[in-house]
Design an enzyme around this catalytic site. Structure first.
Site, PDB file in Angstrom:
ATOM      1  N   ASP A   1       0.833  -1.211   0.000  1.00  9.32           N
ATOM      2  CA  ASP A   1       0.000   0.000   0.000  1.00  9.32           C
ATOM      3  C   ASP A   1       0.865   1.258   0.000  1.00  9.32           C
ATOM      4  O   ASP A   1       0.425   2.292   0.467  1.00  9.32           O
ATOM      5  CB  ASP A   1      -0.959   0.000   1.190  1.00  9.32           C
ATOM      6  CG  ASP A   1      -0.245  -0.078   2.527  1.00  9.32           C
ATOM      7  OD1 ASP A   1       0.990  -0.246   2.546  1.00  9.32           O
ATOM      8  OD2 ASP A   1      -0.922   0.039   3.563  1.00  9.32           O
TER       9      ASP A   1
ATOM     10  N   LYS B   1       4.019   4.613  16.944  1.00 10.63           N
ATOM     11  CA  LYS B   1       3.110   5.756  17.119  1.00 10.63           C
ATOM     12  C   LYS B   1       3.357   6.599  18.385  1.00 10.63           C
ATOM     13  O   LYS B   1       2.460   6.743  19.232  1.00 10.63           O
ATOM     14  CB  LYS B   1       1.658   5.275  17.074  1.00 10.63           C
ATOM     15  CG  LYS B   1       1.317   4.561  15.776  1.00 10.63           C
ATOM     16  CD  LYS B   1      -0.137   4.208  15.681  1.00 10.63           C
ATOM     17  CE  LYS B   1      -0.477   3.546  14.373  1.00 10.63           C
ATOM     18  NZ  LYS B   1       0.137   2.253  14.119  1.00 10.63           N
TER      19      LYS B   1
HETATM   20  P1  GTP Z   1      -6.072  -0.917   7.597  1.00 18.30           P
HETATM   21  O1  GTP Z   1      -7.121  -1.928   7.971  1.00 18.30           O
HETATM   22  O2  GTP Z   1      -6.693   0.291   6.935  1.00 18.30           O
HETATM   23  O3  GTP Z   1      -5.128  -0.572   8.708  1.00 18.30           O
HETATM   24  O4  GTP Z   1      -5.168  -1.545   6.441  1.00 18.30           O
HETATM   25  P2  GTP Z   1      -4.318  -2.912   6.314  1.00 18.30           P
HETATM   26  O5  GTP Z   1      -4.383  -3.759   7.519  1.00 18.30           O
HETATM   27  O6  GTP Z   1      -4.711  -3.531   5.024  1.00 18.30           O
HETATM   28  O7  GTP Z   1      -2.879  -2.309   6.111  1.00 18.30           O
HETATM   29  P3  GTP Z   1      -1.671  -2.092   7.123  1.00 18.30           P
HETATM   30  O8  GTP Z   1      -1.102  -0.771   6.782  1.00 18.30           O
HETATM   31  O9  GTP Z   1      -2.068  -2.341   8.507  1.00 18.30           O
HETATM   32  O10 GTP Z   1      -0.683  -3.260   6.647  1.00 18.30           O
HETATM   33  C1  GTP Z   1       0.485  -3.028   5.867  1.00 18.30           C
HETATM   34  C2  GTP Z   1       0.520  -3.981   4.678  1.00 18.30           C
HETATM   35  O11 GTP Z   1       0.523  -5.346   5.123  1.00 18.30           O
HETATM   36  C3  GTP Z   1      -0.674  -3.812   3.753  1.00 18.30           C
HETATM   37  O12 GTP Z   1      -0.210  -3.832   2.413  1.00 18.30           O
HETATM   38  C4  GTP Z   1      -1.552  -5.014   4.066  1.00 18.30           C
HETATM   39  O13 GTP Z   1      -2.249  -5.472   2.912  1.00 18.30           O
HETATM   40  C5  GTP Z   1      -0.540  -6.065   4.540  1.00 18.30           C
HETATM   41  N1  GTP Z   1      -1.083  -6.941   5.590  1.00 18.30           N
HETATM   42  C6  GTP Z   1      -1.544  -6.543   6.814  1.00 18.30           C
HETATM   43  N2  GTP Z   1      -1.968  -7.605   7.515  1.00 18.30           N
HETATM   44  C7  GTP Z   1      -1.770  -8.712   6.729  1.00 18.30           C
HETATM   45  C8  GTP Z   1      -2.031 -10.114   6.904  1.00 18.30           C
HETATM   46  O14 GTP Z   1      -2.538 -10.571   7.928  1.00 18.30           O
HETATM   47  N3  GTP Z   1      -1.705 -10.952   5.856  1.00 18.30           N
HETATM   48  C9  GTP Z   1      -1.145 -10.482   4.701  1.00 18.30           C
HETATM   49  N4  GTP Z   1      -0.888 -11.371   3.726  1.00 18.30           N
HETATM   50  N5  GTP Z   1      -0.897  -9.169   4.506  1.00 18.30           N
HETATM   51  C10 GTP Z   1      -1.201  -8.288   5.506  1.00 18.30           C
END
Ligand code: GTP
Length: 364
Positions: free
Chosen positions: A111, A162
């Site tokens: 992302d 954070k």
């Molecule tokens: P929010 O719900 O808006 O916080 O978004 P997110 O959980 O999709 O993104 P976050 O910024 O927390 O995670 C960073 C990256 O890791 C993102 O590209 C997510 O798609 C990926 N990611 C987060 N959790 C997982 C998981 O449990 N499995 C996998 N395969 N990818 C994950």
């Protein structure tokens, strides 16, 4: 050189709802090109040859449907088990058997929009003998991120998630891009959810095995609607010089704008600045759109004004409508004629709005 990269893209993108109800974050268009394609291009330009997409089954389905160009990369999938997201470290763990790493490898969040030099990051990693190296990016306000406290030689002494702006030891944040040695797998448990940022990096910092590499290049996170709009704005500015759009008669285009193929625009309409129109969008007469993103196949009626909004795919926006200030209209939603929406109002996929609502709200 044969470098492998893991793209983490199996999260739920809750902060981008309701647009993310029907597409994963990695497929959000950035100036009419899916983010994943921008990422593939960046990796391919840095001698990476193989990519493992760490996703859930639904995200894999969307990627296979949309088929973003692979840019010469060999693509493999590592799928989270159903109903149990593994967290960022858990998702990296299951790529171990698929990729069979023999060398350090790159991991990046799916992302972020970045122009990081992956080769330089890898060089720093090899030189320091780190077990993990984090790309660090300088920001004004680090309070929404993981902040690195650095020692001599760029060793990371501490990693604080954070902190308040005042408590933050530096303004160097975790950019969500890492180089990991295959020994990292000894630190990640198999049978439970685990976060690389919250659990593994602090443990490595204590053992003096965590290093940072300061990234000077472009870096943006698209995690919230505001950041997503901002990323598109910055890329529109970057592409401004290359964009030689001819303005048809009876129409005003205020650059920078991006207009995809098969877009139809009516008379006396004003588009831009900072507007992205997706493929096959149809716009009526005397419409004004600025600082907004319109996804493909959407229709916008006469005399409508859109400012600072994101309109999803295949939506129908009526005549004399006003949509302002951070509103999000999800895919296939319908906004009837003469409606006013403002203050971050959000409409869920396929919902219809038939009365004006001016307070902050969500229609689901
Ligand atoms: P929010 O719900 O808006 O916080 O978004 P997110 O959980 O999709 O993104 P976050 O910024 O927390 O995670 C960073 C990256 O890791 C993102 O590209 C997510 O798609 C990926 N990611 C987060 N959790 C997982 C998981 O449990 N499995 C996998 N395969 N990818 C994950």
């Amino acid at each position: 050189m044969y470098l492998k990269a893991v793209i983490l893209a199996g999260g739920f993108a809750t902060r981008l709802r309701p647009l993310s109800c029907s597409r994963p974050k990695a497929l959000f268009p950035i100036v009419n090109k899916p983010l994943l394609q921008w990422i593939f291009e960046g990796l391919a330009a840095n001698e990476i040859t193989e990519v493992i997409l760490a996703v859930n089954a639904l995200t894999q389905f969307h990627i296979k449907q949309q088929k973003p160009p692979k840019c010469g990369l060999k693509i493999k999938y590592a799928i989270d088990p159903p109903k149990t997201p593994l967290g960022t470290a858990g998702a990296i763990k299951i790529t171990e058997k698929i990729a069979k790493y023999e060398e350090p490898f790159i991991v990046l969040n799916g992302d972020i929009f970045t122009e990081v030099n992956y080769k330089q990051l890898m060089d720093t990693h090899v030189k320091t003998g780190a077990l993990a190296t984090i790309a660090l990016h300088k920001v004004e306000d680090p309070s929404r991120y993981g902040v690195a406290e650095l020692e001599k030689g760029n060793r990371i002494k501490n990693f604080i998630e954070k902190p308040t702006k005042e408590q933050a030891p530096t303004n160097l944040i975790n950019a969500g891009i890492y180089v990991l040695d295959p020994k990292i797998f000894n630190y990640i448990p198999i049978d439970r959810q685990c976060s690389i940022e919250r659990e593994i990096f602090p443990a490595l910092a204590k053992e003096h095995k965590l290093f940072g590499h300061i990234n000077e290049g472009l870096w943006m996170d698209i995690g919230t609607p505001i950041e997503y709009l901002r990323t598109n704005k910055i890329i529109l500015d970057k592409l401004k010089e290359k964009n030689n759009l001819k303005t048809p008669k009876n129409l005003e285009i205020k650059k920078p704008v991006a207009i995809d193929k098969k877009v139809t625009i009516g008379e006396k309409t004003i588009i831009g600045p900072y507007t992205v129109l997706g493929k096959n969008v149809t716009i009526g007469d005397r419409v004004q759109i600025h600082n907004s993103i319109i996804f493909p196949d959407t229709k916008i009626g006469d005399n409508t004004k859109i400012n600072g909004a994101i309109i999803g795919e295949n939506a129908i926006i009526g005549k004399n409508v006003q949509i302002n200030n951070g509103c999000i209209i999800a895919d296939q939603a319908k906004i009837k004629d003469n409606i006013n929406l403002t203050n971050e109002f959000a409409v869920c996929p396929a919902k219809e709005v038939s009365e004006t609502i001016l307070k902050r709200n969500v229609i689901c």
